[in-house]
Design a protein around this motif. Sequence first.
Motif, mmCIF file in Angstrom:
data_model
loop_
_atom_site.group_PDB
_atom_site.id
_atom_site.type_symbol
_atom_site.label_atom_id
_atom_site.label_comp_id
_atom_site.label_asym_id
_atom_site.label_seq_id
_atom_site.Cartn_x
_atom_site.Cartn_y
_atom_site.Cartn_z
ATOM 1 N N ARG A 94 0.784 -1.231 0.000
ATOM 2 C CA ARG A 94 0.000 0.000 0.000
ATOM 3 C C ARG A 94 0.818 1.284 0.000
ATOM 4 N NH1 ARG A 94 -4.259 -2.430 4.382
ATOM 5 N NH2 ARG A 94 -2.270 -2.825 5.397
ATOM 6 N N ALA A 108 -8.579 0.143 1.621
ATOM 7 C CA ALA A 108 -8.281 -1.290 1.675
ATOM 8 C C ALA A 108 -8.015 -1.736 3.106
ATOM 9 C CB ALA A 108 -7.086 -1.609 0.780
ATOM 10 N N THR A 109 -9.020 -1.623 3.965
ATOM 11 C CA THR A 109 -8.878 -1.972 5.391
ATOM 12 C C THR A 109 -7.550 -1.443 5.924
ATOM 13 O OG1 THR A 109 -8.012 -4.217 4.858
ATOM 14 C CG2 THR A 109 -10.377 -4.008 5.274
ATOM 15 N N TYR A 110 -7.278 -0.177 5.598
ATOM 16 C CA TYR A 110 -5.946 0.420 5.767
ATOM 17 C C TYR A 110 -5.923 1.241 7.060
ATOM 18 C CZ TYR A 110 -1.670 2.470 3.658
ATOM 19 O OH TYR A 110 -0.396 2.851 3.352
ATOM 20 N N SER A 111 -5.350 0.650 8.099
ATOM 21 C CA SER A 111 -5.345 1.341 9.394
ATOM 22 C C SER A 111 -4.396 2.533 9.394
ATOM 23 C CB SER A 111 -4.918 0.386 10.507
ATOM 24 O OG SER A 111 -5.832 -0.675 10.610
ATOM 25 N N ARG A 116 2.942 4.560 9.409
ATOM 26 C CA ARG A 116 2.539 4.717 7.996
ATOM 27 C C ARG A 116 2.431 6.181 7.619
ATOM 28 N NH1 ARG A 116 -2.002 -0.089 8.290
ATOM 29 N NH2 ARG A 116 -0.534 -1.824 8.016
ATOM 30 N N GLY A 157 3.106 -6.980 6.236
ATOM 31 C CA GLY A 157 2.819 -5.558 6.073
ATOM 32 C C GLY A 157 1.556 -5.100 6.776
ATOM 33 N N TYR A 180 -5.124 -12.480 3.273
ATOM 34 C CA TYR A 180 -5.823 -13.243 4.312
ATOM 35 C C TYR A 180 -6.516 -14.488 3.761
ATOM 36 C CZ TYR A 180 -4.669 -9.187 7.029
ATOM 37 O OH TYR A 180 -3.959 -8.186 7.645
ATOM 38 N N THR A 197 -6.589 -11.080 12.231
ATOM 39 C CA THR A 197 -6.658 -9.750 11.626
ATOM 40 C C THR A 197 -7.904 -9.059 12.176
ATOM 41 O OG1 THR A 197 -6.507 -8.401 9.651
ATOM 42 C CG2 THR A 197 -7.839 -10.410 9.461
ATOM 43 N N ILE A 201 -12.937 -8.162 8.842
ATOM 44 C CA ILE A 201 -12.493 -9.059 7.759
ATOM 45 C C ILE A 201 -12.847 -10.505 8.108
ATOM 46 C CG2 ILE A 201 -10.464 -9.935 6.532
ATOM 47 C CD1 ILE A 201 -9.072 -7.210 7.192
ATOM 48 N N GLU A 225 -8.343 -0.505 15.188
ATOM 49 C CA GLU A 225 -7.910 -0.295 13.808
ATOM 50 C C GLU A 225 -8.793 0.781 13.191
ATOM 51 O OE1 GLU A 225 -5.217 -1.968 12.689
ATOM 52 O OE2 GLU A 225 -5.109 -3.037 14.595
ATOM 53 N N TYR A 227 -9.698 2.746 10.196
ATOM 54 C CA TYR A 227 -9.497 2.690 8.744
ATOM 55 C C TYR A 227 -9.486 4.097 8.134
ATOM 56 C CZ TYR A 227 -10.646 -2.351 8.743
ATOM 57 O OH TYR A 227 -10.668 -3.714 8.938
HETATM 58 N N1 GLU Z 1 -6.255 -3.009 9.211
HETATM 59 C C1 GLU Z 1 -5.027 -3.714 9.336
HETATM 60 C C2 GLU Z 1 -3.929 -3.079 8.530
HETATM 61 O O1 GLU Z 1 -4.085 -2.071 7.975
HETATM 62 C C3 GLU Z 1 -5.168 -5.189 8.964
HETATM 63 C C4 GLU Z 1 -5.896 -5.454 7.692
HETATM 64 C C5 GLU Z 1 -5.023 -5.351 6.468
HETATM 65 O O2 GLU Z 1 -3.903 -5.924 6.433
HETATM 66 O O3 GLU Z 1 -5.480 -4.737 5.501
HETATM 67 O O4 GLU Z 1 -2.831 -3.579 8.443
#
Ligand code: GLU
Length: 281
Positions: A94, A108-111, A116, A157, A180, A197, A201, A225, A227
């Motif tokens: 990402r 994308a379930t991006y914490s 980051r 990651g 996953y 996770t 998810i 988490e 997002y």
């Molecule tokens: N939300 C967590 C993350 O950003 C786990 C899910 C994922 O890997 O997308 O890493």
Amino acid sequence: MKLRKVTAASAAVFALALTATACGGDDSGDGGSSSSGGGEKIKIGIKYDQPGLGLKTPDGSFSGFDVDVATYVAKELGYEPNQIEWVETKSADRENALSRGDVKLIAATYSITDERKQKVDFAGPYLLAHQDLLVKSDSDITEATDLNDKKLCSVTGSTSAQNVKNDFAPKAQLSNRGGYSECLSALQNGQVDALTTDDSILAGYAAQDEYKGKFKLAGLKLSNENYGIGVKKGDTATVDKVNKALEKMVSDGAWQKAVEENFGPANYKNEQAPKIGQIVK
Ligand code: GLU
């Protein structure tokens, strides 16, 4: 329910040289591409293997909460659904996908994490999830401490993998995969004892027809988490526009509708809509 806080993950794992994701033909480096006829496109990174969040189905269509959020945001940015080009962005890809300009946005379930944020910027948050465990229905794993001599699968990651190592199960035998769905296969065929996770998810997997009754979530809230929508570092204009779009999505009811459509079938009890800029640590 026990709420255990996990501090921001330390050193995430980045592959040294990631192969380019499917994004041929665009050298503008800003995630957009001008194509003749169909108008300008926007490239958005999502997951392809997470039912309820980001899923590419065999007929080539895309579904999930992240897809709906991204579609709404794109519209507010001036792009119709047919101007969106979806790109798969796996967990470990990402930051690089944004830095290289392969995509304009990532949903994308991006914490959102401090680590980051050194490489990318985030709009949001737009959902609060919690790390949990998925185990076979007859498993006796109920707590994170049960994992320490067990085989655990997560994804390279991800914050999930980092949290295991740094915090709640340092002695688990952790194997990290690319996505996953690969962990799910490993869990199904007995190669690992648990998959960890975000609960959002895991609920999506457990609810799939083919897995009904086979797996259960432990119900542990092992982390928070938050997002976010990832954008290229320094692109504050896009962050502001996306934040406005997210606020509108909540206030006009589209956020709630997307929650019900995507999480309802998985019986996932989501948290209420987060406030923009408020990260739950
Ligand atoms: N939300 C967590 C993350 O950003 C786990 C899910 C994922 O890997 O997308 O890493």
